[in-house]
Design a protein around this motif. Structure first.
Motif, PDB file in Angstrom:
ATOM      1  N   GLY A 224       0.908  -0.912  -0.303  1.00  0.00           N
ATOM      2  CA  GLY A 224      -0.405  -0.118  -0.276  1.00  0.00           C
ATOM      3  C   GLY A 224       1.002   1.573   0.453  1.00  0.00           C
ATOM      4  N   ASN A 225       2.491   1.205   0.719  1.00  0.00           N
ATOM      5  CA  ASN A 225       1.980   2.364   0.404  1.00  0.00           C
ATOM      6  C   ASN A 225       3.551   2.047  -0.754  1.00  0.00           C
ATOM      7  OD1 ASN A 225       3.653  -0.195   2.997  1.00  0.00           O
ATOM      8  ND2 ASN A 225       5.720   0.553   1.933  1.00  0.00           N
ATOM      9  N   ALA A 226       3.784   1.445  -1.394  1.00  0.00           N
ATOM     10  CA  ALA A 226       4.661   1.310  -3.264  1.00  0.00           C
ATOM     11  C   ALA A 226       3.962   2.693  -3.672  1.00  0.00           C
ATOM     12  CB  ALA A 226       4.196   0.367  -3.410  1.00  0.00           C
ATOM     13  N   ILE A 227       5.420   2.849  -4.617  1.00  0.00           N
ATOM     14  CA  ILE A 227       5.469   4.035  -5.430  1.00  0.00           C
ATOM     15  C   ILE A 227       3.976   3.604  -6.850  1.00  0.00           C
ATOM     16  CG2 ILE A 227       7.686   4.482  -5.075  1.00  0.00           C
ATOM     17  CD1 ILE A 227       8.202   3.176  -7.908  1.00  0.00           C
ATOM     18  N   GLU A 228       3.555   4.755  -7.028  1.00  0.00           N
ATOM     19  CA  GLU A 228       2.190   4.932  -7.781  1.00  0.00           C
ATOM     20  C   GLU A 228       2.315   3.674  -8.564  1.00  0.00           C
ATOM     21  OE1 GLU A 228      -2.098   4.796  -8.600  1.00  0.00           O
ATOM     22  OE2 GLU A 228      -0.540   5.918  -6.869  1.00  0.00           O
ATOM     23  N   ILE A 229       3.891   4.053  -9.767  1.00  0.00           N
ATOM     24  CA  ILE A 229       3.966   2.772 -10.918  1.00  0.00           C
ATOM     25  C   ILE A 229       4.026   1.442 -11.308  1.00  0.00           C
ATOM     26  CG2 ILE A 229       5.907   2.994 -10.774  1.00  0.00           C
ATOM     27  CD1 ILE A 229       6.154   3.974 -13.879  1.00  0.00           C
ATOM     28  N   LEU A 230       4.442   1.495 -10.096  1.00  0.00           N
ATOM     29  CA  LEU A 230       4.536   0.166  -9.669  1.00  0.00           C
ATOM     30  C   LEU A 230       2.869  -0.289  -9.068  1.00  0.00           C
ATOM     31  CD1 LEU A 230       6.737  -2.661  -8.784  1.00  0.00           C
ATOM     32  CD2 LEU A 230       6.329  -2.183  -6.472  1.00  0.00           C
ATOM     33  N   LYS A 231       2.377   0.012  -7.804  1.00  0.00           N
ATOM     34  CA  LYS A 231       0.629  -0.287  -8.075  1.00  0.00           C
ATOM     35  C   LYS A 231      -0.209  -0.450  -9.357  1.00  0.00           C
ATOM     36  CE  LYS A 231       0.415   2.773  -3.349  1.00  0.00           C
ATOM     37  NZ  LYS A 231      -0.248   2.985  -3.167  1.00  0.00           N
ATOM     38  N   GLN A 232       0.035   0.746 -10.264  1.00  0.00           N
ATOM     39  CA  GLN A 232      -0.552   0.365 -11.782  1.00  0.00           C
ATOM     40  C   GLN A 232       0.147  -0.621 -12.185  1.00  0.00           C
ATOM     41  OE1 GLN A 232       0.547   3.583 -13.463  1.00  0.00           O
ATOM     42  NE2 GLN A 232      -0.447   5.479 -12.340  1.00  0.00           N
TER      43      GLN A 232
END
Length: 256
Positions: A224-232
């Motif tokens: 949940g604390n990951a960078i946005e590009i990784l979440k995507q």
């Protein structure tokens, strides 16, 4: 239950905060995964020896380390490949020409060597000990595992021709780290060594150096604390590391 092959990043995934806190429930989850017959490994950009303390805390015997360049199975190093030597020598020559402070690690120890007296002060916090030498005989260095470069303007530093093609991470605002950045290659190699199905791989990560291991061949979970590009890029986004994200995901998918 079908056997899964888990690969966990450390900082921001298994551990959080400056001191690298690992939740008791995360430790219990790792233990349960292994009791349930799953394969568990760490996947880190750290030098192999630098990740051993976390492995001991978690009871993990296997590791993809050095950003994918090293494999450890049942506490035994299978292989540990250095950085490509000639490109590193070319880089060092250019750094020397411009009098840019640098340091290197040449063995599987938490030690970096430099001839710059103030390098430790310039570099800031690190889990590496810094040894300062009056001079360095570059030709006598057999291999390089990591190169550390200090510069007050990393954008300007990146214009050096010798950096082109070398794997690199911005460690902080003034420190460029030359290290392998292909964790996925380590996972591919580990799975080939184990003769296991890539479809059974599960990876957990949070940062920029985890992007390469978020692959279509397997299942990828972003914290949940990951960078946005990784979440995507992830197949699933779990809770934050400090909120028990690993345990939450493992329970949700029935692995524990």
């Amino acid at each position: 239950m079908r056997k899964k092959y888990f690969f966990f990043d450390i900082d921001g995934t298994l551990a959080y905060g400056i001191t690298g806190i690992i939740l008791p429930e995360t430790i219990a989850t790792i233990e349960t995964l292994q009791k349930n017959g799953h394969f568990v490994a760490i996947a880190t950009g750290r030098l192999q020896c630098s990740a051993i303390p976390q492995c001991k805390i978690l009871g993990i015997q296997n590791m993809v380390s050095d950003g994918g360049n090293a494999l450890t199975l049942h506490h035994k190093i299978i292989h540990m490949h250095p950085l490509p030597k000639q490109p590193i020598l070319d880089l060092i020559a250019e750094l020397e020409h411009h009098q840019i402070p640098w340091a290197y690690t040449a063995e599987n120890k938490t030690i970096r060597h430099t001839k710059y007296v103030k390098f430790k002060e310039l570099a800031g916090e690190s889990n590496m000990d810094t040894l300062v030498h009056s001079s360095i005989e570059i030709a006598s260095i057999e291999q390089f595992y990591k190169i550390y470069i200090y510069h007050p303007n990393l954008k300007k530093l990146n214009s050096l021709p010798s950096l082109t093609g070398l794997p690199q991470i911005h460690y902080n605002n003034n420190m460029l780290l030359i290290e392998p950045t292909h964790k996925e290659k380590g996972i591919f190699n580990m799975m080939e060594y184990l003769k296991a199905d890539l479809a059974d791989v599960v990876v957990f990560g949070d940062g920029i150096n985890d992007l390469s291991m978020f692959r279509p061949e397997w299942f990828s979970i972003a914290m949940g604390n990951a960078i946005e590009i990784l979440k995507q890029k992830a197949d699933f986004v779990t809770k934050r590391c400090e909120d028990g994200g690993i345990t939450y995901a493992c329970q949700r998918f029935g692995w524990i």
